[in-house]
Design a protein around this motif. Structure first.
Motif, PDB file in Angstrom:
ATOM      1  N   ALA A   5      -3.861   7.491   7.402  1.00 51.32           N
ATOM      2  CA  ALA A   5      -4.876   6.843   8.023  1.00 51.32           C
ATOM      3  C   ALA A   5      -4.836   5.279   7.852  1.00 51.32           C
ATOM      4  O   ALA A   5      -5.623   4.633   8.737  1.00 51.32           O
ATOM      5  N   ALA A   6      -4.269   4.953   6.831  1.00 54.75           N
ATOM      6  CA  ALA A   6      -4.333   3.238   6.964  1.00 54.75           C
ATOM      7  C   ALA A   6      -3.241   2.643   7.758  1.00 54.75           C
ATOM      8  O   ALA A   6      -3.206   1.545   7.668  1.00 54.75           O
ATOM      9  N   LEU A  48      -3.238  11.937   4.414  1.00 54.38           N
ATOM     10  CA  LEU A  48      -4.522  10.967   4.450  1.00 54.38           C
ATOM     11  C   LEU A  48      -4.192   9.417   4.245  1.00 54.38           C
ATOM     12  O   LEU A  48      -4.750   8.669   4.698  1.00 54.38           O
ATOM     13  N   ALA A  49      -2.834   9.267   3.583  1.00 58.77           N
ATOM     14  CA  ALA A  49      -2.443   8.029   3.237  1.00 58.77           C
ATOM     15  C   ALA A  49      -1.987   7.335   4.538  1.00 58.77           C
ATOM     16  O   ALA A  49      -2.042   5.979   4.838  1.00 58.77           O
ATOM     17  N   VAL A  57       1.132   4.213  -2.895  1.00 55.75           N
ATOM     18  CA  VAL A  57       0.852   5.596  -2.593  1.00 55.75           C
ATOM     19  C   VAL A  57       2.206   6.394  -3.090  1.00 55.75           C
ATOM     20  O   VAL A  57       2.228   7.555  -3.635  1.00 55.75           O
ATOM     21  N   TYR A 110       0.994  -1.369   0.070  1.00 58.98           N
ATOM     22  CA  TYR A 110      -0.207  -0.084  -0.176  1.00 58.98           C
ATOM     23  C   TYR A 110       1.012   1.329   0.130  1.00 58.98           C
ATOM     24  O   TYR A 110       0.860   2.050  -0.802  1.00 58.98           O
ATOM     25  N   ARG A 146      -0.716  16.709   1.732  1.00 53.36           N
ATOM     26  CA  ARG A 146      -2.189  16.317   2.204  1.00 53.36           C
ATOM     27  C   ARG A 146      -2.288  14.946   2.080  1.00 53.36           C
ATOM     28  O   ARG A 146      -2.976  14.234   2.521  1.00 53.36           O
ATOM     29  N   VAL A 147      -1.913  14.578   0.895  1.00 55.08           N
ATOM     30  CA  VAL A 147      -2.028  13.085   0.184  1.00 55.08           C
ATOM     31  C   VAL A 147      -1.339  12.263   1.273  1.00 55.08           C
ATOM     32  O   VAL A 147      -1.692  11.222   1.583  1.00 55.08           O
TER      33      VAL A 147
END
Lengths: 214, 214
Positions: free
Chosen positions: A206-207, A203-204, A180, A176, A199-200
Motif C-alpha cells: 500500500a505504500a 499491506l506493505a 518490511v 521501507y 497478508r503483511v
DNA sequence: CGATTTCTTGAGCGATCGTTCAAGAAAGAC
DNA sequence: GTCTTTCTTGAACGATCGCTCAAGAAATCG
C-alpha cells in the motif's frame, strides 16, 4: 562406508592422495541448516561435526576455520532458492512494482516455509556476536546494506524510465521495503505462517510510491 | 571507596550484615547496556563484572545466575523510556490511529538514538541462542507476541468504537505493524538514522486500514 | 565488647569453546 | 611392489565459559 567424492568444489583436486570420505556439498548443506537456525556463534564446531558426520580435523582440512566455513555456507545459501529468490525476481520482473511485489510475496512463502529454518540466514545469523567476531557481523550487515542499495537503484531506474513519478524519492521506499522484509524474517521466526506473512506483504505494498508523492 | 547502598531493590534488606559495596541499580544499567548491544549469550559474565565494577561472587549474590540477571535487566529496560514508549503511547493516545502513528514515529527516534545501543533489546537480544538457552529465546519471543496481541486488541477495539470500518480485519494489520517495528529495530542496528526511520514510519502508515477494506 | 549476618576477595571448579597434532589408512605415481 | 600425497582418527592443546567456595572485612545486634 566410503562414500563418493564431492561433485565439484574449488579444491585443487587432481585425484592424488586418499579421497575424501564424505560428501563435501552434503556436509555444507548441514552446516547451512545449523547456521540458519541458530546463528554463527551459537553453532559450535561440535554440533557441526556431529550434523555433518565429520571429525574436527576433517572439517578443518576441508573448509578451513569456522569463519571460512560460515562464509562458504552463506555463499552456498545464496545459491539455493530461499537465498536467491530476491535476485531472481529482480532479474526476471520487467517492472519495479512487479519486482517488489514478487519479492514480498515470495519472502512470505520462503521465510515461513516449514521445510527449512524460518526467516533469512543473512538477516538473523549474526545478530548476537562477541566483539572478537565483529567481522562476521559486518560481513552480513554489508550484505544486507548491499541489498538496500539495490532496492534504491531499482527505484531510481523506475523513475528514470517513467514507471514512477519524476519527483519520487527512491531512498525512503527502498529503506521501507528493506525494513518490511527484515521484519518478515523476524516474524517468521516468531511463528508467523505463510498466510499471515502474505497478508503483511499485501499491506506493505500500500505504500508503493505512485498515487501520492513524498 | 565504599559507595552508598542501592535505592530500593527487592532484597530483604533489614540492614543486617555488611552493606553492599556497589550501587545495584547502576550496575544493572550497565548490564542492560551490554545485553542490549550484544545479546544474551554473546555477553559473558566476565564482561558483565568488568562493566558493572563487581566481582563474580558479588554479582551472583546480588542477582542470582546469568539468566536471572538477564530477566531483571529486561524488566528494568521495560521501565526506561526506550523500553516503555509503546505502553505509554497506547495508554495516552485516544485513537488507535494516533497510537500506532505515535509508536512508529517514536520507534524511529528511540531505535536510532545514538545515546544508547541501537534497536530494541527485546527484539534483538536472543536471536542467536544455544539449545540449552532456549528458555531465553522463548522468554523474549513471548514478550514480542504479547505485544502483537495488544496490537490486535487495540485494532479490534477501534473497530468496535467505529474508528475503523466494521469489516476491518484486526489480525493482518497488527501483524503488519509488528513486522515494521521489528524491521525498524534491525534497520537501526544496520545504521539507519532517525530521519530515515521516520520516513519509514510515514510510509508504513499508508497501510492504515481505513480507505480500502481487506 | 563479642556474636551474628552479609558482602567481598581471590582462587579455582568442571565443561566447553575453536583448533591442532601425530599416527594410521587409502588412493595415484612410478 | 614402494613412494608420495591426502584424508581420517583419537587425543589433547590453551582459553574461556558460567559458576562456586573458603577466608577475610564491614556492618548491626545484644
Amino acid at each position: 562406508m566410503v562414500g563418493m567424492n564431492s561433485t565439484a568444489a574449488g579444491d585443487g583436486a587432481t585425484g592424488r592422495g586418499r579421497p575424501r570420505g564424505f560428501d563435501r556439498d552434503a556436509a555444507l548443506v548441514q552446516a547451512i541448516r545449523l547456521f540458519w537456525e541458530r546463528g554463527y556463534e551459537a553453532t559450535s564446531i561440535g554440533e557441526l561435526t556431529r550434523a555433518m558426520g565429520v571429525r574436527p580435523a576433517s572439517l578443518y582440512a576441508a573448509f578451513g576455520d569456522k569463519k571460512s566455513l560460515f562464509e562458504e555456507a552463506v555463499a552456498a545459501y545464496g545459491r539455493t532458492p530461499p537465498g536467491a529468490f530476491l535476485d531472481i525476481a529482480f532479474a526476471e520482473e520487467p517492472t519495479a512494482r512487479g519486482a517488489f511485489s514478487r519479492v514480498l510475496h515470495e519472502a512470505a512463502l520462503v521465510y515461513a516455509d516449514p521445510a527449512h529454518p524460518a526467516g533469512c540466514l543473512t538477516i538473523s545469523a549474526a545478530t548476537n556476536v562477541t566483539p572478537q567476531d565483529a567481522g562476521i557481523l559486518a560481513f552480513l550487515r554489508d550484505l544486507r546494506n548491499r541489498n538496500l542499495a539495490r532496492f534504491e537503484d531499482r527505484l531510481r531506474t523506475a523513475r528514470a524510465t517513467g514507471e514512477l513519478p519524476a519527483d519520487t524519492d527512491p531512498h525512503a521506499p527502498a529503506r521501507y521495503f528493506a525494513t518490511v522484509i527484515q521484519g518478515m524474517s523476524q516474524q517468521a521466526r516468531d511463528g508467523a505462517t505463510q498466510a499471515e506473512l502474505t497478508r503483511v506483504a499485501e499491506l506493505a505494498l500500500a505504500a508503493w510510491p505512485s498515487a501520492t508523492a513524498g
